[in-house]
Design a protein around this motif. Structure first.
Motif, PDB file in Angstrom:
ATOM      1  N   VAL A 126      19.787  17.638  10.409  1.00  0.00           N
ATOM      2  CA  VAL A 126      18.521  17.927  11.071  1.00  0.00           C
ATOM      3  C   VAL A 126      18.113  19.358  10.761  1.00  0.00           C
ATOM      4  CG1 VAL A 126      17.319  18.045  13.262  1.00  0.00           C
ATOM      5  CG2 VAL A 126      19.046  16.292  12.886  1.00  0.00           C
ATOM      6  N   LYS A 127      16.901  19.551  10.298  1.00  0.00           N
ATOM      7  CA  LYS A 127      16.423  20.879   9.950  1.00  0.00           C
ATOM      8  C   LYS A 127      16.029  21.641  11.212  1.00  0.00           C
ATOM      9  CE  LYS A 127      14.720  19.466   5.402  1.00  0.00           C
ATOM     10  NZ  LYS A 127      13.530  19.375   4.522  1.00  0.00           N
ATOM     11  N   GLU A 128      16.315  22.937  11.187  1.00  0.00           N
ATOM     12  CA  GLU A 128      15.988  23.771  12.325  1.00  0.00           C
ATOM     13  C   GLU A 128      14.468  23.816  12.521  1.00  0.00           C
ATOM     14  OE1 GLU A 128      16.886  28.263  14.001  1.00  0.00           O
ATOM     15  OE2 GLU A 128      17.699  27.604  12.078  1.00  0.00           O
ATOM     16  N   GLY A 129      14.057  23.679  13.755  1.00  0.00           N
ATOM     17  CA  GLY A 129      12.632  23.676  14.041  1.00  0.00           C
ATOM     18  C   GLY A 129      12.052  22.295  14.225  1.00  0.00           C
ATOM     19  N   SER A 130      12.832  21.251  13.837  1.00  0.00           N
ATOM     20  CA  SER A 130      12.350  19.891  14.032  1.00  0.00           C
ATOM     21  C   SER A 130      12.538  19.482  15.481  1.00  0.00           C
ATOM     22  CB  SER A 130      13.090  18.917  13.109  1.00  0.00           C
ATOM     23  OG  SER A 130      14.445  18.821  13.497  1.00  0.00           O
ATOM     24  N   SER A 131      11.944  18.348  15.858  1.00  0.00           N
ATOM     25  CA  SER A 131      12.001  17.889  17.247  1.00  0.00           C
ATOM     26  C   SER A 131      13.399  17.511  17.675  1.00  0.00           C
ATOM     27  CB  SER A 131      11.053  16.697  17.437  1.00  0.00           C
ATOM     28  OG  SER A 131      11.433  15.637  16.567  1.00  0.00           O
ATOM     29  N   ALA A 132      14.274  17.238  16.721  1.00  0.00           N
ATOM     30  CA  ALA A 132      15.635  16.804  17.050  1.00  0.00           C
ATOM     31  C   ALA A 132      16.659  17.912  16.875  1.00  0.00           C
ATOM     32  CB  ALA A 132      16.022  15.602  16.192  1.00  0.00           C
ATOM     33  N   ALA A 133      16.186  19.180  16.694  1.00  0.00           N
ATOM     34  CA  ALA A 133      17.115  20.273  16.424  1.00  0.00           C
ATOM     35  C   ALA A 133      18.059  20.540  17.587  1.00  0.00           C
ATOM     36  CB  ALA A 133      16.330  21.545  16.084  1.00  0.00           C
ATOM     37  N   SER A 134      17.667  20.166  18.809  1.00  0.00           N
ATOM     38  CA  SER A 134      18.514  20.427  19.967  1.00  0.00           C
ATOM     39  C   SER A 134      19.676  19.462  20.066  1.00  0.00           C
ATOM     40  CB  SER A 134      17.678  20.348  21.248  1.00  0.00           C
ATOM     41  OG  SER A 134      17.119  19.045  21.374  1.00  0.00           O
ATOM     42  N   GLY A 135      19.692  18.399  19.279  1.00  0.00           N
ATOM     43  CA  GLY A 135      20.810  17.466  19.317  1.00  0.00           C
ATOM     44  C   GLY A 135      20.422  16.098  18.809  1.00  0.00           C
ATOM     45  N   LEU A 136      21.443  15.357  18.394  1.00  0.00           N
ATOM     46  CA  LEU A 136      21.238  14.006  17.884  1.00  0.00           C
ATOM     47  C   LEU A 136      21.824  12.993  18.856  1.00  0.00           C
ATOM     48  CD1 LEU A 136      22.255  14.521  14.143  1.00  0.00           C
ATOM     49  CD2 LEU A 136      19.940  14.299  15.038  1.00  0.00           C
ATOM     50  N   THR A 137      21.179  11.845  18.963  1.00  0.00           N
ATOM     51  CA  THR A 137      21.711  10.722  19.736  1.00  0.00           C
ATOM     52  C   THR A 137      22.012   9.601  18.758  1.00  0.00           C
ATOM     53  OG1 THR A 137      20.413  11.306  21.693  1.00  0.00           O
ATOM     54  CG2 THR A 137      21.293   9.069  21.579  1.00  0.00           C
ATOM     55  N   TYR A 138      23.277   9.332  18.569  1.00  0.00           N
ATOM     56  CA  TYR A 138      23.710   8.337  17.585  1.00  0.00           C
ATOM     57  C   TYR A 138      23.896   6.990  18.276  1.00  0.00           C
ATOM     58  CZ  TYR A 138      26.299   6.403  13.626  1.00  0.00           C
ATOM     59  OH  TYR A 138      26.702   5.625  12.554  1.00  0.00           O
ATOM     60  N   LEU A 139      23.235   5.942  17.771  1.00  0.00           N
ATOM     61  CA  LEU A 139      23.221   4.652  18.458  1.00  0.00           C
ATOM     62  C   LEU A 139      23.877   3.519  17.674  1.00  0.00           C
ATOM     63  CD1 LEU A 139      19.547   4.744  19.836  1.00  0.00           C
ATOM     64  CD2 LEU A 139      21.659   5.369  21.042  1.00  0.00           C
ATOM     65  N   ASP A 140      24.411   3.796  16.497  1.00  0.00           N
ATOM     66  CA  ASP A 140      24.912   2.703  15.657  1.00  0.00           C
ATOM     67  C   ASP A 140      26.433   2.587  15.705  1.00  0.00           C
ATOM     68  OD1 ASP A 140      24.592   0.528  13.971  1.00  0.00           O
ATOM     69  OD2 ASP A 140      24.821   1.729  12.159  1.00  0.00           O
TER      70      ASP A 140
END
Length: 239
Positions: free
Chosen positions: A45-59
């Motif tokens: 995840v690139k810094e500044g993107s909406s997901a930069a604060s963390g990822l939620t892995y669902l698979d």
């Protein structure tokens, strides 16, 4: 949907602390911080993107993530030991054999399966396992392959092996397996082969073949998932 996101945002603002009982009493958050730090603003995840604060892995059902301690333990074992081809009598080969056998026993213990009745075959994944089962299963005209409507996609591939061998295929309701939802007919190629075989039996030598066929044991296969990989629903497996 936008409405759902707005509701979730309000819930986060009103309830900053985890709900009672969420995350196995806080253990889930600790596990994420300890074993999966790469999910917190990491990954690709690139810094500044909406997901930069963390990822939620669902698979996790298809390809669960490995923990940091698993990698560290595996690397330590590879550094300290020599693992050779298990199909040999050398000490390094026997070490590999023991590791594989121990892994099988752990799997059987986890699913509470009797090791005198069951074994574990390691494959590349679920699809590879289903393919191997379909290819090696002793299908016959008296065989029946049953599977629940809510099932893994690769389970559907097994029915082609069954139909090709002129076996019966039945789709059942997951809540009431005794109820048939649909019956599938053998493929045209299998029907042609069956017609040719019946014609040969009529021309001669068929009585002996038919007698041998009656005495041969027929096997059936039932595919019932413990959990739907589509919806996550845990299907009832005990009465």
């Amino acid at each position: 949907p936008r409405a759902a996101l707005l509701v979730w945002s309000r819930m986060e603002e009103e309830e900053p602390s985890p709900l009672p009982g969420y995350g196995y009493g806080g253990k889930l958050d600790d596990l994420r911080k300890r074993e999966f730090k790469r999910l917190s603003g990491g990954g690709d995840v690139k810094e500044g993107s909406s997901a930069a604060s963390g990822l939620t892995y669902l698979d996790h059902a298809g390809a669960t993530l490995y923990g940091e301690s698993q990698i560290q333990n595996a690397m330590r074992q590879l550094h300290l030991n020599i693992y050779a081809n298990p199909h040999s009598q050398s000490s390094t080969s026997q070490r590999t054999t023991k590791e594989v056998d121990d892994a099988r026993q752990l799997v059987l213990k986890h699913v509470n399966a009797d090791p005198t009745k069951y074994t574990v075959v390691f494959t590349a994944g679920a699809t590879a396992g289903f393919k191997l089962l379909g290819e090696c299963f002793p299908w016959s005209r008296k065989s029946e392959f049953c599977y629940t409507l809510d099932n893994h996609n690769s389970v559907l591939g097994i029915r082609e092996y069954a139909l090709r061998s002129r076996a019966h295929v039945r789709v059942v309701d997951e809540d009431h397996p005794e109820e048939t939802l649909a019956m599938l007919e053998p493929t045209p190629q299998a029907q042609s082969a069956q017609t040719a075989g019946e014609r040969k039996e009529k021309e001669g030598g068929g009585e002996e073949d038919e007698s041998a066929s009656r005495s041969r044991t027929s096997y059936c296969l039932f595919a019932f998932p413990a959990e739907s990989n589509f919806s996550g629903r845990k299907l009832p497996h005990r009465k």
